[in-house]
Design a protein around this motif. Structure first.
Motif, mmCIF file in Angstrom:
data_model
loop_
_atom_site.group_PDB
_atom_site.id
_atom_site.type_symbol
_atom_site.label_atom_id
_atom_site.label_comp_id
_atom_site.label_asym_id
_atom_site.label_seq_id
_atom_site.Cartn_x
_atom_site.Cartn_y
_atom_site.Cartn_z
ATOM 1 N N ASP A 26 0.804 -1.224 0.000
ATOM 2 C CA ASP A 26 0.000 0.000 0.000
ATOM 3 C C ASP A 26 0.840 1.279 0.000
ATOM 4 O O ASP A 26 0.293 2.382 -0.059
ATOM 5 C CB ASP A 26 -0.983 0.008 1.174
ATOM 6 C CG ASP A 26 -0.303 -0.097 2.531
ATOM 7 O OD1 ASP A 26 0.937 0.017 2.595
ATOM 8 O OD2 ASP A 26 -1.016 -0.302 3.535
ATOM 9 N N GLN A 27 2.162 1.144 0.043
ATOM 10 C CA GLN A 27 3.032 2.310 -0.085
ATOM 11 C C GLN A 27 3.234 2.710 -1.549
ATOM 12 O O GLN A 27 3.800 3.770 -1.823
ATOM 13 C CB GLN A 27 4.403 2.017 0.533
ATOM 14 C CG GLN A 27 4.385 1.750 2.028
ATOM 15 C CD GLN A 27 5.738 1.289 2.536
ATOM 16 O OE1 GLN A 27 5.854 0.277 3.210
ATOM 17 N NE2 GLN A 27 6.772 2.025 2.208
ATOM 18 N N PHE A 28 2.751 1.865 -2.475
ATOM 19 C CA PHE A 28 3.013 2.069 -3.893
ATOM 20 C C PHE A 28 1.710 2.262 -4.663
ATOM 21 O O PHE A 28 0.636 1.891 -4.197
ATOM 22 C CB PHE A 28 3.800 0.881 -4.454
ATOM 23 C CG PHE A 28 5.101 0.643 -3.739
ATOM 24 C CD1 PHE A 28 6.269 1.243 -4.175
ATOM 25 C CD2 PHE A 28 5.147 -0.156 -2.604
ATOM 26 C CE1 PHE A 28 7.463 1.047 -3.503
ATOM 27 C CE2 PHE A 28 6.338 -0.363 -1.925
ATOM 28 C CZ PHE A 28 7.500 0.244 -2.377
ATOM 29 N N THR A 29 1.840 2.829 -5.858
ATOM 30 C CA THR A 29 0.664 3.105 -6.678
ATOM 31 C C THR A 29 0.063 1.834 -7.253
ATOM 32 O O THR A 29 -1.152 1.695 -7.351
ATOM 33 C CB THR A 29 1.035 4.058 -7.832
ATOM 34 O OG1 THR A 29 1.577 5.261 -7.279
ATOM 35 C CG2 THR A 29 -0.182 4.394 -8.678
ATOM 36 N N ASN A 30 0.919 0.883 -7.629
ATOM 37 C CA ASN A 30 0.428 -0.336 -8.263
ATOM 38 C C ASN A 30 1.441 -1.466 -8.094
ATOM 39 O O ASN A 30 2.514 -1.281 -7.510
ATOM 40 C CB ASN A 30 0.145 -0.089 -9.755
ATOM 41 C CG ASN A 30 1.326 0.568 -10.458
ATOM 42 O OD1 ASN A 30 2.472 0.136 -10.301
ATOM 43 N ND2 ASN A 30 1.061 1.621 -11.221
ATOM 44 N N GLN A 31 1.090 -2.634 -8.629
ATOM 45 C CA GLN A 31 1.935 -3.815 -8.499
ATOM 46 C C GLN A 31 3.264 -3.647 -9.227
ATOM 47 O O GLN A 31 4.296 -4.177 -8.789
ATOM 48 C CB GLN A 31 1.192 -5.040 -9.055
ATOM 49 C CG GLN A 31 1.959 -6.350 -8.956
ATOM 50 C CD GLN A 31 2.218 -6.771 -7.518
ATOM 51 O OE1 GLN A 31 1.353 -6.603 -6.663
ATOM 52 N NE2 GLN A 31 3.391 -7.316 -7.245
#
Length: 215
Positions: A154-159
């Motif tokens: 959840d710290q990132f925009t996407n996988q």
């Protein structure tokens, strides 16, 4: 009569005045709602784009320090895993969706090289456990990214960003740990390693190093 008509024609109509007033209100609201972005500031969208390289450079030293502090001797860890994998994972590892990631330390003699890793024989370790150390040029997996429990999806925009973060951390291993090591010349030599591995098969450890010293 003619003079009155001229005065009325020169005077703005009420409808026109209302239109001007409404336009002024709209423009005022737009001005209040408009945010000025200074190029290069923290609000500049261009500056907020994720940089995997910057992330890797920033996070690898923290991961290395964490792993070195928590690393468990390989013989002790193997014994704990054999006795109870779940308890060992809770005590020494960091949980992931595919198995715990363990920090480990050991000294051993390098055996054969295959693909991107070297096998290592560790005194006192049960012979059925096969230990391999990733020595490049390719480093696979996200074990280092997942090894501390502090880097979450959840710290990132996407996988894609999440995956790139793991690859960037591995790239730092190549630069900071493996750059001066020739993996093809390690056979028969003694090495001291601190690293991590994900427990998928208890008899097969694939270790990604944060420290590797040739003795």
């Amino acid at each position: 009569m003619t003079e009155r008509i001229r005065r009325n024609a020169a005077r703005p109509s009420k409808r026109y005045m209302w239109a001007l007033g409404a336009a002024a209100i709209v423009l005022g609201a737009m001005a209040l709602d408009t945010k000025i972005i200074v190029i290069g500031s923290q609000h500049d969208v261009r500056e907020q784009r994720f940089s995997a390289q910057t992330f890797g450079e920033s996070e690898f030293p923290k991961i290395k320090e964490n792993v070195e502090k928590r690393a468990v001797d390989a013989v002790e860890l193997a014994k704990a895993i054999q006795e109870d994998k779940q308890t060992a994972g809770q005590k020494y590892g960091v949980a992931t969706s595919t198995g715990p990631v363990f920090p480990v330390s050991f000294t051993g003699v390098v055996g054969e090289r295959k693909s991107h890793y070297n096998t290592v024989a560790i005194e006192g370790l049960p012979p059925e456990i096969n230990v391999r150390v990733q020595t490049g040029p390719a480093l696979t997996g996200t074990d280092l990214r997942d090894s501390t429990g502090t880097i979450q999806f959840d710290q990132f925009t996407n996988q894609i960003e999440y995956q790139d973060a793991g690859s960037a951390i591995n790239n730092q291993v190549k630069k900071a740990v493996l750059a001066d090591i020739d993996p093809n010349a390690l056979t028969g030599k003694t090495i001291a390693v601190v690293g991590v591995f994900k427990l998928v098969n208890p008899k097969s450890w694939i270790v990604t190093p944060v420290r590797l010293e040739v003795q």
